[in-house]
Write a protein that holds these residues in place. Sequence first.
Motif, PDB file in Angstrom:
ATOM      1  N   TRP A  33       0.962  -1.099  -0.187  1.00 40.21           N
ATOM      2  CA  TRP A  33      -0.138   0.006   0.122  1.00 40.21           C
ATOM      3  C   TRP A  33       0.795   1.486  -0.012  1.00 40.21           C
ATOM      4  O   TRP A  33       1.776   1.251   0.629  1.00 40.21           O
ATOM      5  CB  TRP A  33      -0.778   0.025   1.244  1.00 40.21           C
ATOM      6  N   GLU A  36      -1.298   3.952   4.301  1.00 40.68           N
ATOM      7  CA  GLU A  36      -2.065   3.295   5.264  1.00 40.68           C
ATOM      8  C   GLU A  36      -2.873   2.334   4.423  1.00 40.68           C
ATOM      9  O   GLU A  36      -3.531   2.382   3.461  1.00 40.68           O
ATOM     10  CB  GLU A  36      -3.182   4.204   6.084  1.00 40.68           C
ATOM     11  N   PRO A  37      -2.716   0.826   4.851  1.00 37.60           N
ATOM     12  CA  PRO A  37      -3.832  -0.225   4.344  1.00 37.60           C
ATOM     13  C   PRO A  37      -5.319   0.124   4.373  1.00 37.60           C
ATOM     14  O   PRO A  37      -5.684   1.310   5.521  1.00 37.60           O
ATOM     15  CB  PRO A  37      -3.565  -1.372   5.192  1.00 37.60           C
ATOM     16  N   SER A  60       3.733  -3.404   8.374  1.00 39.66           N
ATOM     17  CA  SER A  60       3.631  -3.141   7.045  1.00 39.66           C
ATOM     18  C   SER A  60       3.626  -4.315   6.334  1.00 39.66           C
ATOM     19  O   SER A  60       4.635  -4.870   5.849  1.00 39.66           O
ATOM     20  CB  SER A  60       4.977  -2.141   6.717  1.00 39.66           C
ATOM     21  N   TYR A 112       1.343 -10.506   5.309  1.00 38.51           N
ATOM     22  CA  TYR A 112      -0.194 -10.029   5.216  1.00 38.51           C
ATOM     23  C   TYR A 112      -0.552  -9.836   6.686  1.00 38.51           C
ATOM     24  O   TYR A 112       0.036 -10.432   7.596  1.00 38.51           O
ATOM     25  CB  TYR A 112      -1.137 -11.214   4.701  1.00 38.51           C
ATOM     26  N   ARG A 113      -1.632  -8.921   6.667  1.00 41.40           N
ATOM     27  CA  ARG A 113      -1.862  -8.420   8.032  1.00 41.40           C
ATOM     28  C   ARG A 113      -2.785  -9.520   8.829  1.00 41.40           C
ATOM     29  O   ARG A 113      -3.557 -10.461   8.363  1.00 41.40           O
ATOM     30  CB  ARG A 113      -2.896  -7.364   7.914  1.00 41.40           C
ATOM     31  N   TRP A 119      -6.340  -4.249  13.412  1.00 42.79           N
ATOM     32  CA  TRP A 119      -6.464  -3.678  12.224  1.00 42.79           C
ATOM     33  C   TRP A 119      -7.955  -3.289  12.147  1.00 42.79           C
ATOM     34  O   TRP A 119      -9.054  -4.270  12.266  1.00 42.79           O
ATOM     35  CB  TRP A 119      -6.193  -4.328  11.078  1.00 42.79           C
ATOM     36  N   ALA A 125      -8.864  -7.962   6.461  1.00 36.76           N
ATOM     37  CA  ALA A 125      -7.391  -7.275   5.984  1.00 36.76           C
ATOM     38  C   ALA A 125      -6.413  -8.488   5.407  1.00 36.76           C
ATOM     39  O   ALA A 125      -5.752  -7.968   4.397  1.00 36.76           O
ATOM     40  CB  ALA A 125      -6.992  -6.897   7.655  1.00 36.76           C
ATOM     41  N   GLN A 128      -7.492  -8.612   1.885  1.00 36.34           N
ATOM     42  CA  GLN A 128      -7.218  -7.444   0.983  1.00 36.34           C
ATOM     43  C   GLN A 128      -5.769  -7.237   0.730  1.00 36.34           C
ATOM     44  O   GLN A 128      -5.323  -7.044  -0.395  1.00 36.34           O
ATOM     45  CB  GLN A 128      -7.794  -6.207   1.965  1.00 36.34           C
ATOM     46  N   ASP A 129      -5.202  -7.895   1.374  1.00 38.03           N
ATOM     47  CA  ASP A 129      -3.449  -7.732   1.263  1.00 38.03           C
ATOM     48  C   ASP A 129      -3.161  -8.977   0.200  1.00 38.03           C
ATOM     49  O   ASP A 129      -2.506  -8.518  -0.583  1.00 38.03           O
ATOM     50  CB  ASP A 129      -2.718  -8.243   2.539  1.00 38.03           C
ATOM     51  N   ARG A 132      -4.542  -7.374  -3.189  1.00 38.72           N
ATOM     52  CA  ARG A 132      -3.277  -6.262  -3.576  1.00 38.72           C
ATOM     53  C   ARG A 132      -2.010  -6.976  -3.901  1.00 38.72           C
ATOM     54  O   ARG A 132      -1.327  -6.332  -5.147  1.00 38.72           O
ATOM     55  CB  ARG A 132      -3.206  -5.468  -2.193  1.00 38.72           C
ATOM     56  N   TYR A 168     -11.942  -3.863  -0.790  1.00 40.86           N
ATOM     57  CA  TYR A 168     -11.558  -2.365  -0.571  1.00 40.86           C
ATOM     58  C   TYR A 168     -11.934  -1.500  -1.541  1.00 40.86           C
ATOM     59  O   TYR A 168     -11.950  -1.907  -2.863  1.00 40.86           O
ATOM     60  CB  TYR A 168     -10.195  -2.383  -0.004  1.00 40.86           C
TER      61      TYR A 168
END
Length: 298
Positions: A33, A36-37, A60, A112-113, A119, A125, A128-129, A132, A168
């Motif tokens: 990202w 901020e994610p 991160s 990944y988160r 979060w 989360a 999403q990671d 992405r 997202y």
Amino acid sequence: MISRRRLMLGTGATLLAMTTGKLFAREDIIPLWQDEPPGGGGPSGELRVSTNGSWSNIVSPAIQRFQPENPNGSAVLIAAGGGYRWIGMGGEAWPVARWLNARGYTAYVLSYRLPHEKWRAGRLAPLQDAQRAIRLVRSMERKVHLLGFSAGGHLMGMAAARPDFATYKPEDSLDLIRPEVDTAALIYPVITLEPPYTHTNTYLEMLGKNASPADEASWSVENYVTRQFPPTFLAQAEDDHVSNPHNTQIMHDTCRRMGVPVEQIKITRGGHGFGLGRAGSPAAIWDEAYSIWLAARR
């Protein structure tokens, strides 16, 4: 100005170098990202690295690129397991990345988160990671293959099954890329979160203790497999007491029912979390089988 997350990413790269004994170029650690994610929040402090190389306190999220000497034109995005409580970099992701490099594949390791590290996106989360990361790798590579272990198998399975699920709001032009992949390999994965398979850390971290049947179904990979699901490779030991071996059988049967090409490797002994498998052990057979299978889809 350098953001706090980018600063923490640099710290993580230093810890990575200390853990692996190798210093990577800055370009080999790629943030997911811009800052901020989605949703923001998250932990503070430094990346935590255990004695066996497992990561937590993911400030991160990023992908780490391992480049082979002789690239074959295909890339593999790796997600290690850890029950969504940590990420098994040392035992799973890094050894597999180097093994893939030796066969000409560019490997990308996903950090990944973790859902319960404050979060605001919560259990969305990690997905999403993953989406992405697929977009990022797709923007750089001709073919993108997924390889997930345990909870990472759950994550990669969900990402492969739901490329059109908008987790997202688009942040930039990268998010215009559809996060589709060419194949998915799931090794001792958690597939279903429906009863009676509700004992895993993956279940507890994603759903908690009082999940509804609708929640359990909505986070079970098999419920999203369609004809468009990518060709799939599955491997699991019959004595796996963490992720019940029925997980891979459920996935295999679902793929067959939907007409998805699938290959399943049944391992007599190996338990859970064996990574590449100890040389000479029954668990060491899956990697060469996967190498042959993947080469046919390069």
